[in-house]
Design a protein around this motif. Structure first.
Motif, PDB file in Angstrom:
ATOM      1  N   ALA A  18     -10.301  10.927  -0.904  1.00 44.95           N
ATOM      2  CA  ALA A  18      -9.164  10.714  -1.656  1.00 44.95           C
ATOM      3  C   ALA A  18      -8.168   9.282  -1.683  1.00 44.95           C
ATOM      4  O   ALA A  18      -8.196   8.732  -0.813  1.00 44.95           O
ATOM      5  CB  ALA A  18      -8.376  12.003  -1.676  1.00 44.95           C
ATOM      6  N   LEU A  19      -7.883   9.292  -2.829  1.00 47.17           N
ATOM      7  CA  LEU A  19      -6.998   7.886  -3.159  1.00 47.17           C
ATOM      8  C   LEU A  19      -5.879   8.287  -2.535  1.00 47.17           C
ATOM      9  O   LEU A  19      -4.947   9.239  -2.518  1.00 47.17           O
ATOM     10  CB  LEU A  19      -6.833   7.453  -4.483  1.00 47.17           C
ATOM     11  CG  LEU A  19      -8.206   7.026  -5.111  1.00 47.17           C
ATOM     12  CD1 LEU A  19      -8.127   6.658  -6.741  1.00 47.17           C
ATOM     13  CD2 LEU A  19      -8.990   5.937  -4.624  1.00 47.17           C
ATOM     14  N   ALA A  20      -5.214   6.942  -1.739  1.00 41.84           N
ATOM     15  CA  ALA A  20      -3.820   7.238  -1.302  1.00 41.84           C
ATOM     16  C   ALA A  20      -2.892   6.071  -1.339  1.00 41.84           C
ATOM     17  O   ALA A  20      -2.478   5.365  -0.570  1.00 41.84           O
ATOM     18  CB  ALA A  20      -4.039   7.368   0.332  1.00 41.84           C
ATOM     19  N   GLY A  21      -3.080   5.467  -2.736  1.00 49.25           N
ATOM     20  CA  GLY A  21      -2.105   4.508  -3.084  1.00 49.25           C
ATOM     21  C   GLY A  21      -2.684   3.136  -2.965  1.00 49.25           C
ATOM     22  O   GLY A  21      -4.081   3.025  -2.840  1.00 49.25           O
ATOM     23  N   LYS A  22      -1.972   1.773  -3.014  1.00 49.25           N
ATOM     24  CA  LYS A  22      -2.415   0.630  -2.953  1.00 49.25           C
ATOM     25  C   LYS A  22      -2.877   0.351  -1.411  1.00 49.25           C
ATOM     26  O   LYS A  22      -2.150   0.688  -0.285  1.00 49.25           O
ATOM     27  CB  LYS A  22      -1.384  -0.603  -3.411  1.00 49.25           C
ATOM     28  CG  LYS A  22      -1.389  -0.091  -5.020  1.00 49.25           C
ATOM     29  CD  LYS A  22      -0.453  -1.433  -5.581  1.00 49.25           C
ATOM     30  CE  LYS A  22      -0.309  -1.077  -7.045  1.00 49.25           C
ATOM     31  NZ  LYS A  22       0.338  -2.358  -7.857  1.00 49.25           N
ATOM     32  N   SER A  23      -3.587  -0.542  -1.207  1.00 49.28           N
ATOM     33  CA  SER A  23      -4.086  -0.987   0.203  1.00 49.28           C
ATOM     34  C   SER A  23      -3.033  -2.112   0.663  1.00 49.28           C
ATOM     35  O   SER A  23      -2.644  -2.912  -0.222  1.00 49.28           O
ATOM     36  CB  SER A  23      -5.516  -1.392   0.093  1.00 49.28           C
ATOM     37  OG  SER A  23      -5.884  -2.920  -0.600  1.00 49.28           O
ATOM     38  N   VAL A  72      -7.751   4.825   0.958  1.00 44.43           N
ATOM     39  CA  VAL A  72      -8.364   5.684   0.912  1.00 44.43           C
ATOM     40  C   VAL A  72      -8.388   6.819   1.983  1.00 44.43           C
ATOM     41  O   VAL A  72      -8.082   6.312   3.151  1.00 44.43           O
ATOM     42  CB  VAL A  72     -10.032   5.545   0.694  1.00 44.43           C
ATOM     43  CG1 VAL A  72     -10.761   6.871   0.571  1.00 44.43           C
ATOM     44  CG2 VAL A  72     -10.333   4.646  -0.648  1.00 44.43           C
ATOM     45  N   LEU A  73      -8.286   8.219   1.848  1.00 46.37           N
ATOM     46  CA  LEU A  73      -8.152   9.079   2.948  1.00 46.37           C
ATOM     47  C   LEU A  73      -9.552   9.577   3.087  1.00 46.37           C
ATOM     48  O   LEU A  73     -10.270  10.225   1.950  1.00 46.37           O
ATOM     49  CB  LEU A  73      -7.233  10.280   2.722  1.00 46.37           C
ATOM     50  CG  LEU A  73      -5.664   9.967   2.619  1.00 46.37           C
ATOM     51  CD1 LEU A  73      -4.802  11.066   2.356  1.00 46.37           C
ATOM     52  CD2 LEU A  73      -5.163   9.164   4.037  1.00 46.37           C
TER      53      LEU A  73
END
Length: 518
Positions: A310-315, A288-289
């Protein structure tokens, strides 16, 4: 339904000891009565107790009426009132997340010190008598003292007292939520905080509100979600995220509800952060950003104006502490794993409403596979790792919330292997059990045991010194005019038990540090 906290002790003092004893023999009697009629409770012999509630709260004893011949000092009113959840007159609701914390005063007032002393005395009496022998009057006194502390701004003491009162209600009603370990820890906190406050240490007041400070723009990685199910009727889940430095933050959705709410909230999409509408299950595996973020000192993320996410891919877990391990099998009901530091027990948050036990049994049937465990050392159990999530070749899972499917795990054994840990890994277990027995049975079960003291000495532990102090404090007293032994009402016994609990906690922490490092 709820009732103001001072009502139960006020009513209990007007009821005859004979009737209080009947309620102590069946603490949950009112729960089996007919509550189906609005504002009324009907007993099996058709007596009617009427409740006049204001916003769902019983605010005076005059609003609690019974038609029986013994009213108002009757068992029916007391039983119904003891079944209601206690609340304060004002401020029962949780503060909003943007409220600022109150700065504790440098000194305590005389009223605050007196309230802390009353809380200490109520906790000490409970410890002397033992939780199994506690009656409605003991419960009422702790409840009265706890809420008096809250009203005077002694927030930490009030919270500890409220938890002890809830533990006692669960014990009296034979609730599955009751835990003797939990009661012992809550009682330790009550006595510790009350003791420091009555000595005038204002630093132990605590705060009623949570302050959210700016943390700027961050990239956060979902680590795990864990369930929350409390004895006070709250349920939900918390998702933990971490930043590149290893600091952790939390997003919480915990509200009044049944235990099943924990799993439901976890799986359902909802507003977790401003700009995000995902489930906790999804969020625990995503990056998450965060813009203009705010957080409390405990790491709780705020959602005030200006915060955006905002979502930013997988953790990923690369920046976080994980334990590389594999499963060996089962020891009793416990799963045993092995890491580079040796064997250890795997624990997880458990409740009948959660899939935890089925998941642990499945892992026990999947031995010697590499696992990455996300969690922390168990706060009270030796050589035990509290696992919230794990990664394996088949994916990442939250252990207490995801229901594992056997079809996803190749080469499962038909039944778990049976293994055992050496007793040398559990040096504090016997001492811990004895301290718990004192909470349950009272000072009368504090008996000398030379064999145990020798064993503790051989392990290099100081448990024997603390146990000897407890035994000596337990036998303090004098004989009355009839020649009967009357235990001393001094603070010695409660202080001895508190010192033993503090020693156990501190020494066990040092022991655990050594075990995990060697």
């Amino acid at each position: 339904m709820k009732a103001l906290a001072h009502l139960l002790p006020a009513l209990a003092e007007t009821i005859s000891p004979r009737l209080r004893k009947r309620l102590d023999g069946d603490p949950g009697m009112a729960r089996s009565w007919d509550w189906s009629r609005p504002g009324q409770v009907v007993t099996p012999n058709q007596e009617t107790v009427t409740l006049e509630l204001h916003d769902g709260v019983l605010r005076s004893l005059e609003d609690l009426r019974c038609g029986c011949l013994m009213a108002p000092a009757c068992l029916h009113r007391l039983a119904v009132l003891s079944a209601l959840e206690p609340v304060l007159e004002e401020g029962a609701a949780s503060p909003t997340e943007e409220e600022t914390a109150e700065e504790p005063a440098e000194t305590l007032s005389e009223k605050q010190r007196e309230a802390a002393s009353r809380l200490w005395e109520s906790g000490a009496r409970l410890l002397e008598r033992g939780a199994s022998g506690a009656g409605v009057l003991d419960l009422a006194e702790i409840q009265r003292a706890a809420f008096a502390c809250k009203e005077l701004g002694l927030h930490r003491a009030g919270s500890a007292g409220t938890r002890v009162a809830r533990d006692l209600r669960d014990l009296r009603c034979h609730s599955q939520a009751f835990s003797l370990d939990g009661l012992a820890e809550d009682l330790r906190e009550l006595l510790l905080v009350a003791h420091r406050l009555r000595q005038g240490d204002a630093g132990w007041k605590g705060t009623a509100r949570r302050r959210y400070d700016p943390i700027g723009n961050l990239k956060l990685f979902g680590l795990y979600s864990r369930p929350v199910i409390t004895t006070s009727g709250y349920a939900g889940c918390i998702t933990v995220l971490g930043d590149a430095t290893g600091r952790r933050y939390e997003i919480s959705d915990v509200m009044p509800g049944e235990p099943s709410r924990a799993v439901a909230v976890y799986a359902e999409a909802g507003k977790t952060l401003p700009g995000l509408t995902v489930s906790h299950q999804e969020l625990s595996g995503l990056a998450v950003l965060l813009q203009n973020g705010t957080a409390s000192a405990e790491g709780r993320l705020g959602s005030g104006s200006g915060v955006r996410a905002a979502l930013a891919g997988k953790s990923r877990w690369e920046e976080q502490l994980v334990l590389e391990a594999s499963v060996l099998g089962l020891e009793g009901d416990s799963v045993v794993g092995e890491s580079a530091d040796g064997p250890f027990r795997i624990a997880a948050i458990d409740h009948p409403a959660l899939p935890t036990r089925d998941n642990l049994e499945l892992l026990a049937r999947w031995p010697e596979r590499p696992l990455r465990l996300m969690g922390e050392r168990h706060p009270t159990l030796e050589r035990t790792f509290l696992v919230h999530a794990f990664e394996a070749e088949v994916g990442r899972f939250n252990l207490a919330l995801d229901r594992l499917r056997p079809a996803c795990f190749p080469d499962l054994l038909s039944r778990p292997r049976r293994v055992s840990l050496s007793p040398r890994h559990l040096p504090f277990a016997d001492f811990s059990r004895r301290l718990l027995r004192l909470v349950q049975g009272g000072r009368s079960v504090a008996l000398p045991d030379p064999v145990a003291m020798t064993a503790w000495s051989e392990l290099g532990l100081s448990c024997g010194d603390f146990w000897l102090a407890l035994v000596e404090a337990a036998i303090l007293g004098s004989r009355d005019l009839r020649g009967l032994w009357v235990p001393s009402r001094s603070d010695d016994y409660a202080l001895a038990w508190l010192s033993a609990m503090q020693y156990q906690q501190n020494a066990r922490s040092c022991w655990l540090d050594a075990l995990w490092q060697n």
